[in-house]
Design a protein around this motif. Structure first.
Motif, mmCIF file in Angstrom:
data_model
loop_
_atom_site.group_PDB
_atom_site.id
_atom_site.type_symbol
_atom_site.label_atom_id
_atom_site.label_comp_id
_atom_site.label_asym_id
_atom_site.label_seq_id
_atom_site.Cartn_x
_atom_site.Cartn_y
_atom_site.Cartn_z
ATOM 1 N N GLU A 1 6.348 -7.341 3.406
ATOM 2 C CA GLU A 1 5.864 -6.171 2.684
ATOM 3 C C GLU A 1 5.200 -5.183 3.644
ATOM 4 O OE1 GLU A 1 6.142 -5.304 -0.436
ATOM 5 O OE2 GLU A 1 6.957 -7.127 -1.349
ATOM 6 N N ILE A 2 5.456 -3.892 3.419
ATOM 7 C CA ILE A 2 4.845 -2.851 4.242
ATOM 8 C C ILE A 2 3.580 -2.362 3.520
ATOM 9 C CG2 ILE A 2 5.163 -0.576 5.284
ATOM 10 C CD1 ILE A 2 8.175 -1.152 5.316
ATOM 11 N N PRO A 3 2.414 -2.527 4.126
ATOM 12 C CA PRO A 3 1.166 -2.111 3.468
ATOM 13 C C PRO A 3 1.173 -0.625 3.142
ATOM 14 C CG PRO A 3 0.716 -3.427 5.428
ATOM 15 C CD PRO A 3 2.167 -3.105 5.459
ATOM 16 N N GLN A 4 0.417 -0.259 2.123
ATOM 17 C CA GLN A 4 0.358 1.136 1.701
ATOM 18 C C GLN A 4 -0.174 2.037 2.803
ATOM 19 O OE1 GLN A 4 1.806 1.716 -1.245
ATOM 20 N NE2 GLN A 4 1.730 3.906 -0.740
ATOM 21 N N GLU A 5 -1.116 1.531 3.594
ATOM 22 C CA GLU A 5 -1.646 2.327 4.697
ATOM 23 C C GLU A 5 -0.566 2.645 5.730
ATOM 24 O OE1 GLU A 5 -4.552 3.914 5.605
ATOM 25 O OE2 GLU A 5 -4.851 3.669 3.457
ATOM 26 N N CYS B 1 6.312 11.629 9.553
ATOM 27 C CA CYS B 1 7.725 11.964 9.322
ATOM 28 C C CYS B 1 7.901 13.129 8.356
ATOM 29 C CB CYS B 1 8.486 10.734 8.813
ATOM 30 S SG CYS B 1 8.551 9.388 10.017
ATOM 31 N N ASN B 2 6.782 13.719 7.923
ATOM 32 C CA ASN B 2 6.819 14.937 7.123
ATOM 33 C C ASN B 2 7.476 14.725 5.761
ATOM 34 O OD1 ASN B 2 6.194 17.695 6.783
ATOM 35 N ND2 ASN B 2 8.296 18.282 7.313
ATOM 36 N N ILE B 3 7.139 13.598 5.107
ATOM 37 C CA ILE B 3 7.648 13.344 3.758
ATOM 38 C C ILE B 3 6.509 12.887 2.864
ATOM 39 C CG2 ILE B 3 9.971 12.739 4.568
ATOM 40 C CD1 ILE B 3 9.298 9.829 4.114
ATOM 41 N N GLU B 4 6.762 12.849 1.561
ATOM 42 C CA GLU B 4 5.762 12.378 0.611
ATOM 43 C C GLU B 4 5.583 10.865 0.754
ATOM 44 O OE1 GLU B 4 4.000 14.271 -1.414
ATOM 45 O OE2 GLU B 4 5.034 16.122 -0.798
ATOM 46 N N GLU B 5 4.380 10.410 0.464
ATOM 47 C CA GLU B 5 4.084 8.977 0.580
ATOM 48 C C GLU B 5 4.979 8.142 -0.337
ATOM 49 O OE1 GLU B 5 0.125 6.143 0.078
ATOM 50 O OE2 GLU B 5 -0.127 8.270 0.562
#
Length: 558
Positions: free
Chosen positions: A215-219, A228-232
């Motif tokens: 899993e990739i943490p929210q942080e 990367c200039n995109i929305e979270e």
């Protein structure tokens, strides 16, 4: 007008763009939308038909007879798309089309260049799928960002929003977020660099699919979004799963289909994913278990048998069973006692292939299955090996062989037909040894009539079927009578009765060989009838050899 989703890949190859594209298609279909998918391959070959299975994996054949990339198999297994030649283009095919047009004067004396002529041809190939009420066209770009050969495709998809409107196109970029054990953390820098390279080309991704083994943490997602200039919410975790059929469920939990619906203003209900939940549940918690011997000549690269692997898994799903694979090199079976390889298998499958290497090992596997009454499934070359083995060892035709392996053989049980009737075009096809592929192949869907009271008819539950072919050699009808008199049954024939499509053996629990490739028409949600029947027979025969005494087959194995 259709919406467009473009999927690129970065950092490393083999991240699974084909699976990701297919899963996106599955999610959109689950929302009631109509999708189609396309693979743009950067290699210069016209198609994969002449590529080595060791290097490129299997050649997937569409209903219209096009030899395509194996990712089209994923597209068809995850969605209801029926691919055609329009769903797979290579650099070679694009350039070939442009050069033909130039020779015919199509460009009226212009200097033909990559931009605009090559890119226009690519865009034309993409836009050709906007038909028949398609809501979304999903386009996968082969290769990895930074590869020189991918640049014309990337430039073409960069231009598409100017043609269709920016609101009608989305760019997804699949990257790797590796875990560094010594540091004890995930690293986002490779993703940042990959997106930077993509933006230098002029493409700003709308979303990132971040492959990771955890899993990739929210942080971490927040950090990736910032750099990367995109929305979270557009940083989608694509973590490793037990089965590829879990990918649509993972991407849905990450909000991917919601993101797409929001961007394209689709007013749809939430996706109906019960069928995918059931597929995953069956794969993870089966009641039965079988071991199938895969006797092949390309086992050094399992992707050479990708559709076969998946179709056997589908057969397991239909029987609430897990399928274990025992990979056997047919060349090795020529050198050693076969019992030591086969003693623990519940079924034997001999797949297709070309050339003489390893053939005698395949024939020995057929003999073992016939004599030991082990369920046998022969596909294409596997059917031909079954016929040769039966002719040699049951009918006493010691010189039985295929003219593919021995052009001077005296008993060509399998041979090159000079001509046959093509029921797709209602014309007589004549074989030409001067053709660019060394002889005409039967490619794509052909009809077959099934005989009553046969394993084939019992499996399909109908009298006429259509299956996809990819072969050059056929059964020699001069030997039909003698083989039939000894117990071989020709249970599937072409409508005119001249082409043998399916053979079976009487007095055997389940022994079937087919000239076509049924694996190209199997889906996890709709397992192919022959794979379903084959796995069922393996379970049945296993239980007859090892009575349960109140135990399940899985408990016995343990």
């Amino acid at each position: 007008m259709a919406k467009y989703i473009f999927l690129t890949g970065g950092v490393v190859s083999s991240l699974g763009k084909g699976i990701a594209a297919s899963a996106i298609g599955a999610l959109l279909e689950a929302r009631g939308l109509k999708v189609t998918l396309q693979k743009l391959d950067p290699y210069i070959n016209l198609d994969p038909g002449t590529l080595s299975p060791f290097q490129h994996g299997e050649v997937y054949v569409t209903e219209d007879g096009t030899e395509t990339d194996l990712d089209l198999g994923h597209y068809e297994r995850f969605t209801h798309v029926q691919s055609t030649q329009k769903n797979n283009y290579t650099t070679g095919k694009i350039y070939f089309n442009v050069i033909k047009k130039e020779r015919l004067g199509h460009y009226l004396g212009q200097t033909v260049q990559v931009v605009p002529h090559i890119t226009d041809e690519i865009k034309s190939a993409i836009r050709s799928l906007d038909c028949d009420g398609v809501d979304v066209v999903i386009v996968e770009i082969g290769g990895t960002i930074g590869d020189i050969e991918s640049l014309p495709f990337l430039e073409a998809i960069r231009q598409i929003p100017y043609d269709v409107g920016r609101e009608n196109a989305m760019y997804f970029h699949l990257t790797l977020v590796p875990y560094i054990g010594s540091a004890g953390e995930l690293k986002s820098k490779p993703t940042q660099h990959s997106v930077k390279e993509l933006r230098e080309i002029g493409i700003q991704p709308d979303a990132l699919l971040c492959r990771s083994d955890r899993e990739i943490p929210q942080e971490m997602k927040k950090k990736i979004a910032l750099h990367c200039n995109i929305e979270e919410e557009s940083v989608i975790g694509a973590i490793d799963v037990e089965t590829i059929y879990e990918v649509p469920l993972v991407l849905h939990r990450e909000g991917l289909d919601t993101l797409i619906a929001k961007k394209f203003k689709f007013n749809t209900d939430p996706p109906k994913l019960d069928v995918w939940h059931n597929v995953v549940k069956t794969i993870k918690n089966p009641s039965n278990e079988v071991t199938i011997a895969m006797v092949g000549k390309y086992i050094g690269l399992r992707d050479a048998y990708k559709s076969l692997i998946e179709s056997l898994i589908h057969g397991g799903i239909a029987n609430d069973a897990s399928v274990n694979f025992k990979w056997l090199d047919s060349e090795e079976l020529e050198k050693h006692e076969i019992d030591e390889y086969m003693s623990d298998v519940d079924g034997i499958l001999v797949p297709g292939g070309f050339g003489i290497r390893g053939i005698e090992g395949k024939i020995r596997a057929v003999q073992y299955a016939r004599e030991k009454k082990i369920p046998y499934f022969g596909i294409c070359l596997g059917m031909q090996c079954a016929v040769i083995e039966f002719a040699r060892n049951v009918c006493g035709i010691t010189g039985a062989n295929s003219s593919e392996f021995d052009t001077e053989c005296t008993e060509p049980i399998i041979y090159l037909m000079e001509q046959w009737f093509d029921f797709k075009t209602n014309t007589v096809q004549k074989r030409s040894m001067e053709s660019e592929k060394g002889g005409t192949m039967r490619l794509g869907g052909y009809p077959c009539l099934l005989q009553e009271s046969s394993n084939a008819k019992d499996a399909y539950k109908k009298a006429e079927i259509t299956e996809r072919h990819r072969h050059r050699y056929e059964f020699n009808n001069n030997y039909r009578e003698i083989l039939q008199s000894k117990g071989m049954r020709f249970s599937g024939l072409s409508p005119d009765g001249k082409l043998v499509e399916i053979v079976e053996l009487t007095g055997h629990p389940w022994f079937l060989g087919c000239q076509f490739h049924p694996e190209f028409k199997s889906r996890p949600t709709e397992p192919h009838p022959l794979f379903k029947a084959f796995i069922s027979s393996a379970i049945r025969e296993k239980r007859s050899l090892f009575p349960t005494h109140g135990m399940t087959a899985l408990e016995q194995r343990r």
